[in-house]
Scaffold this motif. Sequence first.
Motif, PDB file in Angstrom:
ATOM      1  N   VAL A   4      -0.020  12.802  16.142  1.00  0.00           N
ATOM      2  CA  VAL A   4       0.719  11.930  17.044  1.00  0.00           C
ATOM      3  C   VAL A   4       0.242  10.513  16.756  1.00  0.00           C
ATOM      4  CG1 VAL A   4       1.109  11.337  19.469  1.00  0.00           C
ATOM      5  CG2 VAL A   4       0.864  13.731  18.795  1.00  0.00           C
ATOM      6  N   VAL A   5       1.176   9.593  16.626  1.00  0.00           N
ATOM      7  CA  VAL A   5       0.834   8.204  16.313  1.00  0.00           C
ATOM      8  C   VAL A   5       0.844   7.374  17.586  1.00  0.00           C
ATOM      9  CG1 VAL A   5       1.415   6.178  14.929  1.00  0.00           C
ATOM     10  CG2 VAL A   5       1.983   8.466  14.073  1.00  0.00           C
ATOM     11  N   ASP A   6      -0.278   6.719  17.849  1.00  0.00           N
ATOM     12  CA  ASP A   6      -0.335   5.746  18.944  1.00  0.00           C
ATOM     13  C   ASP A   6       0.187   4.426  18.381  1.00  0.00           C
ATOM     14  OD1 ASP A   6      -1.012   3.746  20.748  1.00  0.00           O
ATOM     15  OD2 ASP A   6      -2.816   4.797  21.425  1.00  0.00           O
ATOM     16  N   LYS A   9      -1.821   1.225  18.609  1.00  0.00           N
ATOM     17  CA  LYS A   9      -3.009   1.060  17.772  1.00  0.00           C
ATOM     18  C   LYS A   9      -2.681   0.979  16.283  1.00  0.00           C
ATOM     19  CE  LYS A   9      -6.386   3.565  20.595  1.00  0.00           C
ATOM     20  NZ  LYS A   9      -7.223   4.780  20.618  1.00  0.00           N
ATOM     21  N   CYS A  10      -1.554   1.546  15.865  1.00  0.00           N
ATOM     22  CA  CYS A  10      -1.212   1.612  14.441  1.00  0.00           C
ATOM     23  C   CYS A  10      -1.063   0.224  13.830  1.00  0.00           C
ATOM     24  CB  CYS A  10       0.089   2.406  14.257  1.00  0.00           C
ATOM     25  SG  CYS A  10       0.641   2.468  12.539  1.00  0.00           S
ATOM     26  N   LEU A  11      -1.713   0.031  12.671  1.00  0.00           N
ATOM     27  CA  LEU A  11      -1.667  -1.247  11.962  1.00  0.00           C
ATOM     28  C   LEU A  11      -0.561  -1.273  10.909  1.00  0.00           C
ATOM     29  CD1 LEU A  11      -5.501  -1.431  11.235  1.00  0.00           C
ATOM     30  CD2 LEU A  11      -4.292  -2.501  13.146  1.00  0.00           C
ATOM     31  N   GLY A  12       0.061  -0.119  10.683  1.00  0.00           N
ATOM     32  CA  GLY A  12       1.089  -0.050   9.648  1.00  0.00           C
ATOM     33  C   GLY A  12       0.518  -0.215   8.255  1.00  0.00           C
ATOM     34  N   CYS A  13      -0.678   0.323   8.028  1.00  0.00           N
ATOM     35  CA  CYS A  13      -1.343   0.125   6.729  1.00  0.00           C
ATOM     36  C   CYS A  13      -0.844   1.088   5.654  1.00  0.00           C
ATOM     37  CB  CYS A  13      -2.852   0.280   6.888  1.00  0.00           C
ATOM     38  SG  CYS A  13      -3.360   1.973   7.277  1.00  0.00           S
ATOM     39  N   GLY A  14      -0.244   2.186   6.045  1.00  0.00           N
ATOM     40  CA  GLY A  14       0.301   3.138   5.071  1.00  0.00           C
ATOM     41  C   GLY A  14      -0.707   4.145   4.536  1.00  0.00           C
ATOM     42  N   THR A  15      -1.952   4.085   4.986  1.00  0.00           N
ATOM     43  CA  THR A  15      -2.980   5.001   4.481  1.00  0.00           C
ATOM     44  C   THR A  15      -2.600   6.459   4.722  1.00  0.00           C
ATOM     45  OG1 THR A  15      -4.682   3.350   4.878  1.00  0.00           O
ATOM     46  CG2 THR A  15      -5.426   5.620   4.659  1.00  0.00           C
ATOM     47  N   CYS A  16      -2.137   6.776   5.891  1.00  0.00           N
ATOM     48  CA  CYS A  16      -1.778   8.157   6.206  1.00  0.00           C
ATOM     49  C   CYS A  16      -0.619   8.631   5.326  1.00  0.00           C
ATOM     50  CB  CYS A  16      -1.437   8.304   7.684  1.00  0.00           C
ATOM     51  SG  CYS A  16      -0.147   7.182   8.262  1.00  0.00           S
ATOM     52  N   VAL A  17       0.329   7.754   5.077  1.00  0.00           N
ATOM     53  CA  VAL A  17       1.480   8.103   4.238  1.00  0.00           C
ATOM     54  C   VAL A  17       1.009   8.431   2.826  1.00  0.00           C
ATOM     55  CG1 VAL A  17       3.702   7.295   3.353  1.00  0.00           C
ATOM     56  CG2 VAL A  17       2.950   6.593   5.615  1.00  0.00           C
ATOM     57  N   LYS A  38       5.377   1.430  10.910  1.00  0.00           N
ATOM     58  CA  LYS A  38       4.769   2.628  11.490  1.00  0.00           C
ATOM     59  C   LYS A  38       5.182   3.864  10.701  1.00  0.00           C
ATOM     60  CE  LYS A  38       3.456   0.059  15.000  1.00  0.00           C
ATOM     61  NZ  LYS A  38       2.994  -1.185  14.463  1.00  0.00           N
ATOM     62  N   PRO A  39       4.276   4.833  10.568  1.00  0.00           N
ATOM     63  CA  PRO A  39       4.633   6.048   9.831  1.00  0.00           C
ATOM     64  C   PRO A  39       5.652   6.895  10.587  1.00  0.00           C
ATOM     65  CG  PRO A  39       2.474   6.265  10.830  1.00  0.00           C
ATOM     66  CD  PRO A  39       2.909   4.858  11.079  1.00  0.00           C
ATOM     67  N   ARG A  40       6.516   7.511   9.818  1.00  0.00           N
ATOM     68  CA  ARG A  40       7.531   8.394  10.402  1.00  0.00           C
ATOM     69  C   ARG A  40       7.109   9.836  10.142  1.00  0.00           C
ATOM     70  NH1 ARG A  40      13.230   7.992   7.615  1.00  0.00           N
ATOM     71  NH2 ARG A  40      13.326   6.016   8.718  1.00  0.00           N
ATOM     72  N   GLU A  56      -9.188   9.056   8.100  1.00  0.00           N
ATOM     73  CA  GLU A  56      -9.077   7.827   7.304  1.00  0.00           C
ATOM     74  C   GLU A  56      -8.285   6.712   7.987  1.00  0.00           C
ATOM     75  OE1 GLU A  56     -10.738   7.289   4.522  1.00  0.00           O
ATOM     76  OE2 GLU A  56     -11.596   9.287   4.676  1.00  0.00           O
ATOM     77  N   CYS A  57      -7.664   6.997   9.095  1.00  0.00           N
ATOM     78  CA  CYS A  57      -6.912   5.951   9.800  1.00  0.00           C
ATOM     79  C   CYS A  57      -7.888   4.874  10.281  1.00  0.00           C
ATOM     80  CB  CYS A  57      -6.150   6.536  10.978  1.00  0.00           C
ATOM     81  SG  CYS A  57      -5.338   5.264  11.987  1.00  0.00           S
ATOM     82  N   PRO A  58      -7.698   3.633   9.849  1.00  0.00           N
ATOM     83  CA  PRO A  58      -8.668   2.586  10.173  1.00  0.00           C
ATOM     84  C   PRO A  58      -8.677   2.167  11.642  1.00  0.00           C
ATOM     85  CG  PRO A  58      -6.795   1.647   9.019  1.00  0.00           C
ATOM     86  CD  PRO A  58      -6.607   3.136   8.997  1.00  0.00           C
ATOM     87  N   SER A  59      -7.649   2.533  12.373  1.00  0.00           N
ATOM     88  CA  SER A  59      -7.594   2.053  13.759  1.00  0.00           C
ATOM     89  C   SER A  59      -7.658   3.169  14.791  1.00  0.00           C
ATOM     90  CB  SER A  59      -6.300   1.258  13.963  1.00  0.00           C
ATOM     91  OG  SER A  59      -5.185   2.107  13.793  1.00  0.00           O
ATOM     92  N   GLY A  60      -7.846   4.404  14.330  1.00  0.00           N
ATOM     93  CA  GLY A  60      -7.912   5.519  15.279  1.00  0.00           C
ATOM     94  C   GLY A  60      -6.584   5.783  15.969  1.00  0.00           C
ATOM     95  N   ALA A  61      -5.490   5.492  15.265  1.00  0.00           N
ATOM     96  CA  ALA A  61      -4.172   5.628  15.881  1.00  0.00           C
ATOM     97  C   ALA A  61      -3.602   7.041  15.813  1.00  0.00           C
ATOM     98  CB  ALA A  61      -3.193   4.670  15.210  1.00  0.00           C
ATOM     99  N   LEU A  62      -4.266   7.920  15.033  1.00  0.00           N
ATOM    100  CA  LEU A  62      -3.719   9.272  14.874  1.00  0.00           C
ATOM    101  C   LEU A  62      -4.550  10.292  15.638  1.00  0.00           C
ATOM    102  CD1 LEU A  62      -2.912   9.233  11.056  1.00  0.00           C
ATOM    103  CD2 LEU A  62      -1.276   9.215  12.928  1.00  0.00           C
ATOM    104  N   LYS A  63      -3.844  11.213  16.239  1.00  0.00           N
ATOM    105  CA  LYS A  63      -4.522  12.265  16.992  1.00  0.00           C
ATOM    106  C   LYS A  63      -3.803  13.579  16.695  1.00  0.00           C
ATOM    107  CE  LYS A  63      -4.034  12.504  21.534  1.00  0.00           C
ATOM    108  NZ  LYS A  63      -4.064  12.118  22.932  1.00  0.00           N
TER     109      LYS A  63
HETATM  110  S1  SF4 Z   1      -3.397   5.181   8.759  1.00  0.00           S
HETATM  111 FE1  SF4 Z   1      -3.344   4.722  10.980  1.00  0.00          FE
HETATM  112  S2  SF4 Z   1      -3.039   2.499  11.096  1.00  0.00           S
HETATM  113 FE2  SF4 Z   1      -2.491   3.148   9.004  1.00  0.00          FE
HETATM  114  S3  SF4 Z   1      -0.233   3.509   9.111  1.00  0.00           S
HETATM  115 FE3  SF4 Z   1      -1.270   5.481   9.479  1.00  0.00          FE
HETATM  116  S4  SF4 Z   1      -1.409   5.607  11.752  1.00  0.00           S
HETATM  117 FE4  SF4 Z   1      -1.016   3.469  11.235  1.00  0.00          FE
END
Ligand code: SF4
Length: 75
Positions: A4-6, A9-17, A38-40, A56-63
């Motif tokens: 689940v993406v908060d 908090k998400c920075l839109g960095c693309g790391t999760c993608v 934001k990731p889809r 690896e999410c730098p902002s703790g936006a994923l749970k």
């Molecule tokens: S890794 Fe975290 S901060 Fe980066 S796009 Fe994914 S959810 Fe957002």
Amino acid sequence: MPPVVDEDKCLGCGTCVDLCTEDVFFGTPGHGKKKGEKPRISHPQACYHCFLCVKECPSGALKIITPMAMTVPYK
Ligand code: SF4
Ligand code: SF4
């Protein structure tokens, strides 16, 4: 359960993608590389709870809420 993406908090960095080997975030416009994007979660059923994106999410936006059946320890 998929992550689940908060969005606050998400920075839109693309790391999760980039990291997800199962393409759970497949089809994120710009492949998550546009600032603030934001990731889809397009393939939630493909998530096998490796927790890589969460770690690896730098902002703790994923749970990820782990299903009860997956929390039973093996002997
Ligand atoms: S890794 Fe975290 S901060 Fe980066 S796009 Fe994914 S959810 Fe957002
Ligand atoms: S937990 Fe693993 S499989 Fe699930 S979305 Fe994150 S990186 Fe992909």
